[in-house]
Write an enzyme that holds these catalytic residues in place. Structure first.
Site: not given
Ligand code: NAD
Ligand code: DAU
Length: 341
Positions: A33, A59, A82, A125-127, A153, A157, A182-183
């Site tokens: 990381d 990186d 990452a 991601t589903d996005e 973003y 992806k 979304n997690n």
């Molecule tokens: P996060 O932002 O919490 O974590 C990302 C991690 O990657 C961080 O620890 C950061 O330091 C590291 N990182 C960033 N750039 C890097 C680089 N160049 N080299 C090495 N490490 C690096 O993200 P998350 O929410 O845990 O998401 C993890 C993965 O899952 C991502 O690929 C995201 O697209 C995917 N994903 C997230 C969600 C969600 O809801 N959060 C849903 C579906 C898929």
């Molecule tokens: O679907 C998977 C994706 O879910 C992942 O690929 C992304 O990494 C992850 O960040 C997440 O994306 P979203 O854009 O859906 O998540 P976020 O938590 O940023 O926003 C969730 C919803 O809430 C979205 O419709 C925007 C809204 N929102 C978000 C924030 C931060 C608000 O209304 N207010 C806020 O302050």
């Protein structure tokens, strides 16, 4: 097996490292990381010192460093979490998302190819499917849904996914891809909807809801996502894409109101702010393929998972307060200052 987990100091990667280190003591988990703003070694305290765990700072887009690491470690499996992951930040700085999410993935693919990695898994991601209309609850994303991205973003992806699948077709690199909804759960960085709302509600601060709060997200507890990835790397078919989701659709307003109710805070904390540009309306995953082919099913409904998550944020205030007291305190001002109306 020696497994490289990239991005293991982030939210989902961190949960995955915990899951794998504890479930497979005979495997070695190497966590690589860069420790960007989203990476937090405090998340890894529960596994530090375990004999089957090692952390490496670096990186994924640094080619000489990655090639050296792969040559030295001879990984069997690579799981790439990452990424730059926050949609709002991708609107402010798209270039960083291309650099990490696309170039980083390509670097890992080249190293996997060169050093004979047996499985490269891309966490997507589903996005990448874009969004669905709010008035068509009968529509879901399947693995055949065309890619149709909205934000820098999701475009980055999707670019990475296409490279991963191209390496399979062109070079025979043994890849799999998962696309999850979304997690939510422990160690979620407090810039994302659920942890942001919990932390701000606890401080009696306003809760910024984009637009009218009608956008729909399909929520999955992070431990169900980790179990699905574990299953895919062990039993998934090479060259395939697997959607992951548990049919837990909620509007953003429903999520925020659930949090306020659980914390016994008033709805007057909600503040409607200017919408996110290009804001995706609805995400909804059809998980039939992973359920029928691999036998995966989620353990948590949204109601049970969100209650556990709120409790985790109450019990672990030190973890997120530490983040809020640092660099992130300026982020809220920069991101929301002009949006409040
Ligand atoms: P996060 O932002 O919490 O974590 C990302 C991690 O990657 C961080 O620890 C950061 O330091 C590291 N990182 C960033 N750039 C890097 C680089 N160049 N080299 C090495 N490490 C690096 O993200 P998350 O929410 O845990 O998401 C993890 C993965 O899952 C991502 O690929 C995201 O697209 C995917 N994903 C997230 C969600 C969600 O809801 N959060 C849903 C579906 C898929
Ligand atoms: O679907 C998977 C994706 O879910 C992942 O690929 C992304 O990494 C992850 O960040 C997440 O994306 P979203 O854009 O859906 O998540 P976020 O938590 O940023 O926003 C969730 C919803 O809430 C979205 O419709 C925007 C809204 N929102 C978000 C924030 C931060 C608000 O209304 N207010 C806020 O302050």
């Amino acid at each position: 097996m020696k497994i490289l987990v990239t991005g293991g100091a982030g939210f989902i990667g961190g949960n995955f490292v915990h899951y794998m280190v504890n479930k497979y003591p005979e495997d070695v988990i190497v966590n690589l990381d860069l420790l960007t703003y989203a990476g937090n070694l405090e998340t890894l305290k529960p596994v530090e010192g375990k004999p089957n765990y090692k952390f490496v700072k670096g990186d994924i887009a640094d080619r000489p460093f990655i090639m050296d690491l792969f040559e030295k470690e001879q990984f069997d499996v690579v799981v790439n979490f990452a990424a730059e992951s926050h949609v709002d930040r991708s609107i402010t700085d798209p270039g960083l998302f291309v650099q990490t999410n696309v170039m980083g993935t390509q670097t890992l693919l080249d190293a996997s190819r060169q050093f004979g990695v047996k499985r490269y898994h891309q966490v997507s991601t589903d996005e990448v499917y874009g969004d669905l209309p709010l008035d068509r609850p009968d529509l879901f994303f399947t693995e055949e849904t065309p890619l149709h991205t909205s934000s820098p973003y999701s475009a980055s992806k999707a670019g990475a996914d296409l490279l991963v699948l191209a390496y399979y077709r062109t070079f025979g690199t043994p890849v799999t891809v998962s696309r999850c909804s979304n997690n939510y759960g422990p160690y979620h960085f407090p810039e994302k909807l659920i942890p942001l709302m919990i932390s701000r509600a606890l401080a009696d601060e306003s809760l910024p809801v984009y637009g009218k709060g009608e956008n729909v997200r399909d929520w999955l507890h992070v431990s169900d996502h980790c179990a699905a990835i574990d299953l895919i790397i062990r039993k998934g078919k090479v060259g395939e894409v697997y959607n992951i989701g548990g049919h837990n659709e909620r509007t953003n307003l429903e999520v925020v109101k659930t949090i306020l109710k659980a914390l016994d805070k008033p709805e007057s904390l909600i503040q409607y702010v200017t919408d996110r540009p290009g804001h995706d309306r609805r995400y909804a995953i059809d998980p039939t393929k992973i359920e029928t082919e691999l036998g995966w099913e989620p353990k948590y409904t949204f109601d049970t998972g969100i209650a556990m998550t709120i409790q985790w944020y109450l019990d672990n205030q030190e973890w997120w307060k530490h983040i809020l007291s640092g660099e992130y305190s300026n982020y809220f001002e920069n991101m929301y200052g002009d949006r409040l109306h």
